[in-house]
Design a protein around this motif. Sequence first.
Motif, PDB file in Angstrom:
ATOM      1  N   MET A   1       0.825  -1.202   0.000  1.00 56.30           N
ATOM      2  CA  MET A   1       0.000   0.000   0.000  1.00 56.30           C
ATOM      3  C   MET A   1       0.863   1.257   0.000  1.00 56.30           C
ATOM      4  SD  MET A   1      -3.124  -0.770   2.666  1.00 56.30           S
ATOM      5  CE  MET A   1      -4.527  -1.800   2.197  1.00 56.30           C
ATOM      6  N   SER A   2       0.329   2.311  -0.589  1.00 58.49           N
ATOM      7  CA  SER A   2       0.987   3.617  -0.527  1.00 58.49           C
ATOM      8  C   SER A   2       0.763   4.187   0.867  1.00 58.49           C
ATOM      9  CB  SER A   2       0.383   4.568  -1.565  1.00 58.49           C
ATOM     10  OG  SER A   2      -0.975   4.850  -1.226  1.00 58.49           O
ATOM     11  N   ASP A   3       1.416   5.305   1.189  1.00 61.46           N
ATOM     12  CA  ASP A   3       1.233   5.944   2.494  1.00 61.46           C
ATOM     13  C   ASP A   3      -0.239   6.237   2.765  1.00 61.46           C
ATOM     14  OD1 ASP A   3       3.903   5.851   2.920  1.00 61.46           O
ATOM     15  OD2 ASP A   3       4.293   7.979   2.587  1.00 61.46           O
ATOM     16  N   MET A   4      -0.929   6.822   1.783  1.00 60.55           N
ATOM     17  CA  MET A   4      -2.321   7.202   1.977  1.00 60.55           C
ATOM     18  C   MET A   4      -3.226   5.977   2.123  1.00 60.55           C
ATOM     19  SD  MET A   4      -4.427   9.593   2.529  1.00 60.55           S
ATOM     20  CE  MET A   4      -3.420  11.041   2.130  1.00 60.55           C
ATOM     21  N   GLU A   5      -2.979   4.944   1.338  1.00 60.88           N
ATOM     22  CA  GLU A   5      -3.770   3.718   1.462  1.00 60.88           C
ATOM     23  C   GLU A   5      -3.592   3.111   2.848  1.00 60.88           C
ATOM     24  OE1 GLU A   5      -3.979   1.455  -2.764  1.00 60.88           O
ATOM     25  OE2 GLU A   5      -1.951   1.959  -2.102  1.00 60.88           O
ATOM     26  N   LEU A   6      -2.362   3.089   3.318  1.00 62.76           N
ATOM     27  CA  LEU A   6      -2.062   2.507   4.623  1.00 62.76           C
ATOM     28  C   LEU A   6      -2.722   3.318   5.741  1.00 62.76           C
ATOM     29  CD1 LEU A   6      -0.511   0.067   5.662  1.00 62.76           C
ATOM     30  CD2 LEU A   6       1.511   1.520   5.903  1.00 62.76           C
ATOM     31  N   ILE A   7      -2.682   4.643   5.626  1.00 67.11           N
ATOM     32  CA  ILE A   7      -3.282   5.518   6.634  1.00 67.11           C
ATOM     33  C   ILE A   7      -4.793   5.297   6.721  1.00 67.11           C
ATOM     34  CG2 ILE A   7      -3.858   7.935   7.144  1.00 67.11           C
ATOM     35  CD1 ILE A   7      -1.040   8.632   6.046  1.00 67.11           C
ATOM     36  N   LEU A   8      -5.444   5.227   5.566  1.00 65.69           N
ATOM     37  CA  LEU A   8      -6.898   5.041   5.556  1.00 65.69           C
ATOM     38  C   LEU A   8      -7.282   3.648   6.051  1.00 65.69           C
ATOM     39  CD1 LEU A   8      -7.811   6.851   2.228  1.00 65.69           C
ATOM     40  CD2 LEU A   8      -8.414   7.566   4.546  1.00 65.69           C
TER      41      LEU A   8
END
Length: 326
Positions: free
Chosen positions: A239-246
């Motif tokens: 996952m990208s940073d944003m995917e992981l955060i969400l």
Amino acid sequence: MVETDIEINRGDGIKVNGRIIVIEGKKLESTEVTGRMEKDNIQLFEDQKIRTAWDEKKEEWYFSVVDVVAVLTESKDPAAYWRKLKQRLKAEGNETVTICHGLKMTAADGKKRITDVTTTEQLLRIIQSIPSSKAEPFKLWLAEVGRERIEETIDPEQAIDRALETYQKKGYSDAWIHQRILSIRVRNALTDEWQKNGVRQGREYAILTDEITKAWSGISTRQYKNLKGLKKENLRDNMSDMELILNMLAESTSTEISKQQKPSTFAENMEVARSGGEAAAEARKAVESRTGASVITSKNAAELNTVVTNVIEEIAEAGGKEKNDI
């Protein structure tokens, strides 16, 4: 419970994971597989063919045992070797051979015949019983992994240290790694809550996880993996940073809702999981509305790391040019 790939790269030149096995510098490479169960996919090891099949539903690679025996023993009759080995293992009470699956695969004469196939885990257990110099590296690796797992049980911090080292070797940025470790903590808090609510590990955990994923991303876990071209690989590791955060927001919110509502049935836990995912979906839509770009990306870890590396190199080059201009 955290999913992990198996990847070893020690001095003896072994590397084992869901896609590649390297013994003494020789690759066993997997091919792309589609559908629920694809048959007769050929993987090469030392120019010898090993038939494999990918079960999409179970997310498992199945290897032809006879083909692996042929590679490791160089027997003139690997089928006969496997029959004798199977008889001996049964006599010793080894349950591994009783759970080998029979699958029709294309034989050397081009005809479809039933052959024993087994998963990676079961195959490693069979390899332990084969007296071959090529099998020795696997045995050494298994002993090393066993020692590490015992150490991690005594001192869990060692597991975290090894995870950090593994991610660093794979080329992840320090910022991403710390975020990933946090996501593990968030995940463990959620599974602890599920355990208190009587949710059973395995299938029920997978169903609830899928419900959360669908609620926040709009696609199932399997669809998400397919989008990124993954098989057994861990989705969070790609996952990208944003995917992981969400994803963390969805799981953390599910945990908090569960603590407040105290669900007692699986159906109620499903509703909580959906609610937590929907909260993160609202955040995703807000981000996409403001950025004009989709948060969900088809890029996997290799591609994401390449992007990061390119950015760093561009910044370095720009800095060098500025110095030259001064």
